[in-house]
Enzyme design. Structure first.
Site, PDB file in Angstrom:
ATOM      1  N   SER A 100       0.798  -1.223   0.000  1.00 40.89           N
ATOM      2  CA  SER A 100       0.000   0.000   0.000  1.00 40.89           C
ATOM      3  C   SER A 100       0.831   1.273   0.000  1.00 40.89           C
ATOM      4  O   SER A 100       0.333   2.333  -0.363  1.00 40.89           O
ATOM      5  CB  SER A 100      -0.941   0.016   1.204  1.00 40.89           C
ATOM      6  OG  SER A 100      -0.221  -0.125   2.411  1.00 40.89           O
ATOM      7  N   ASP A 145      -3.900   7.549   7.998  1.00 40.07           N
ATOM      8  CA  ASP A 145      -5.023   6.730   8.437  1.00 40.07           C
ATOM      9  C   ASP A 145      -4.657   5.667   9.468  1.00 40.07           C
ATOM     10  O   ASP A 145      -5.403   4.718   9.682  1.00 40.07           O
ATOM     11  CB  ASP A 145      -5.678   6.058   7.229  1.00 40.07           C
ATOM     12  CG  ASP A 145      -4.701   5.179   6.464  1.00 40.07           C
ATOM     13  OD1 ASP A 145      -3.539   5.046   6.897  1.00 40.07           O
ATOM     14  OD2 ASP A 145      -5.091   4.615   5.420  1.00 40.07           O
ATOM     15  N   HIS A 188      -0.809   4.423   6.775  1.00 38.01           N
ATOM     16  CA  HIS A 188      -0.111   5.060   5.656  1.00 38.01           C
ATOM     17  C   HIS A 188       0.250   6.507   5.962  1.00 38.01           C
ATOM     18  O   HIS A 188      -0.270   7.101   6.918  1.00 38.01           O
ATOM     19  CB  HIS A 188      -0.991   4.977   4.407  1.00 38.01           C
ATOM     20  CG  HIS A 188      -1.542   3.603   4.171  1.00 38.01           C
ATOM     21  ND1 HIS A 188      -2.842   3.259   4.502  1.00 38.01           N
ATOM     22  CD2 HIS A 188      -0.961   2.486   3.693  1.00 38.01           C
ATOM     23  CE1 HIS A 188      -3.042   1.985   4.212  1.00 38.01           C
ATOM     24  NE2 HIS A 188      -1.911   1.480   3.727  1.00 38.01           N
TER      25      HIS A 188
END
Length: 386
Positions: free
Chosen positions: A40, A349, A352
């Site tokens: 991610s 979040d 990240h």
């Protein structure tokens, strides 16, 4: 000038002074394409295409809505592409409207190097592990040339040229989830450490396989300080004595550094095995940790608290993440809200980084100051002389 600033300035000067004159004398590489593998931290739409779009307020600071990225805006890989004069990478798994003429992104959020034995719903980790990403790349390389040669026309505009594969930059940013998947499966730090060599062996195999398909230029990020991430701090609390002075969990950061030492050794061995390849190792860990330890110096106010989330010390709730809604009195109410000013947050979040943090990190790595060998990004096709 403050002492820390002097240290940064000296480090940059010293790093540049280590670049061989023969490298500095050469021209920039002019990479025609960029191919990325990862999780991610560099996913530009892969997981969103398969399992559903990253919801708003993701993307709010730049796109300005959801754009497949788990951030309020751009990722490090976006800044890499822009710096090289290339468009932002289309995710391989998101073919609608995609243009792959200048590369493709095979990264997906939740990906690991070592294949997982659980589903995404069970563990939160993607089935699209690094070997799967390589298989996608292998198929893409072959089929893209078949389509270009057989059909021409629009396919010549949307797919890379054959020579692009040998002249492209191949970037890797993966490994974080190999560590956290162990934690969340209730393994001890020692148990996770024991399987790191296997993970790194699999990573080396993938690099060799990409090399077999023509890849020659590699830009490899190490993993960040997972012990400073809100979702680890919230879900895996440690004894008070195991937190450092900045609030990070020392056992998890020590493990990340063990992984990084092994990764750096793996890179040294890859250079011996692939003498015609230029392989750059990039120390992302030091920079991400600096954003926590020295956040005020770099213009950030909140190093450990998530900008987008819900509740608790870290504004993180694993069941109510960024963009999550909860049904209240018959209506869907946004619970996982964004803060007003993401630019002063390091973390977006809980997992990240914010666009502001990603941009700051990129600005430190682009000149080679945190690379081994200390070669600037635009010169990463050149090998340093021993």
């Amino acid at each position: 000038m403050e002492c820390h600033s002097l240290i940064i300035a000296f480090t940059t000067f010293f790093a540049l002074s280590l670049i061989p004159c023969s490298v500095l004398a050469k021209h920039p590489c002019n990479f025609p394409a960029l191919f990325n593998f990862g999780d991610s931290n560099s996913d530009t739409g892969g997981l969103s295409a398969v399992f559903g779009q990253a919801p708003p307020p993701n993307g709010r600071s730049y796109f300005p809505g959801p754009a497949g990225r788990y951030s309020d805006g751009r990722l490090i890989v976006d800044f890499v592409a822009k710096s090289l004069g290339l468009p932002y990478l289309s995710a391989y798994l998101d073919a609608l409207g995609a243009n792959f003429s200048h590369g493709a992104n095979f990264a997906t959020a939740g990906s690991t190097i070592r294949p997982q034995n659980t589903t995404l719903q069970q563990s939160g980790f993607s089935p699209i592990s690094l070997n799967v990403q390589y298989n996608q790349f292998y198929d893409f390389r072959r089929r893209s040339q078949t389509l270009r040669n057989r059909l021409g026309g629009i396919f010549e505009q949307l797919l890379p040229k054959e020579e692009s594969f040998s002249r492209a930059l191949y970037t890797f940013d993966i490994g974080q989830n190999d560590l956290t998947s162990g934690y969340f499966a209730n393994m001890t730090v020692h148990q996770v450490r024991l399987y790191i060599p296997e993970v790194l062996h699999q990573f080396s195999d993938i690099v060799k396989w990409v090399h077999s398909q023509g890849g020659r230029f590699f830009w490899i990020h190490n993993t960040g300080p997972v012990g400073c991430l809100p979702y680890v701090l919230d879900r895996k609390p440690v004894p008070a004595s195991d937190y450092d002075q900045y609030g990070c969990a020392t056992p998890f950061n020590d493990l990340a550094q063990s992984f990084n030492r092994g990764l750096k050794q793996a890179v040294l061995e890859l250079r011996k095995a692939l003498p015609d390849a230029a392989i750059t190792y990039v120390d992302i860990y030091s920079l991400k940790y600096a954003l926590v330890a020295q956040h005020k110096k770099y213009g950030f106010e909140f190093p450990l608290r998530a900008c987008c989330g819900h509740g608790g010390k870290y504004n993180f709730n694993v069941k109510l993440g960024c963009g999550a809604k909860k049904r209240i009195n018959g209506k869907d109410v946004l619970i996982g809200k964004s803060c007003k000013n993401p630019e002063v947050y390091v973390n977006w979040d809980g997992v990240h980084y914010t666009q502001a943090a990603n941009k700051w990190i990129f600005n430190q790595i682009k000149d080679g100051s945190y690379s081994d060998p200390p070669i600037p990004l635009k010169m990463a096709c050149h090998r340093a002389l021993s």
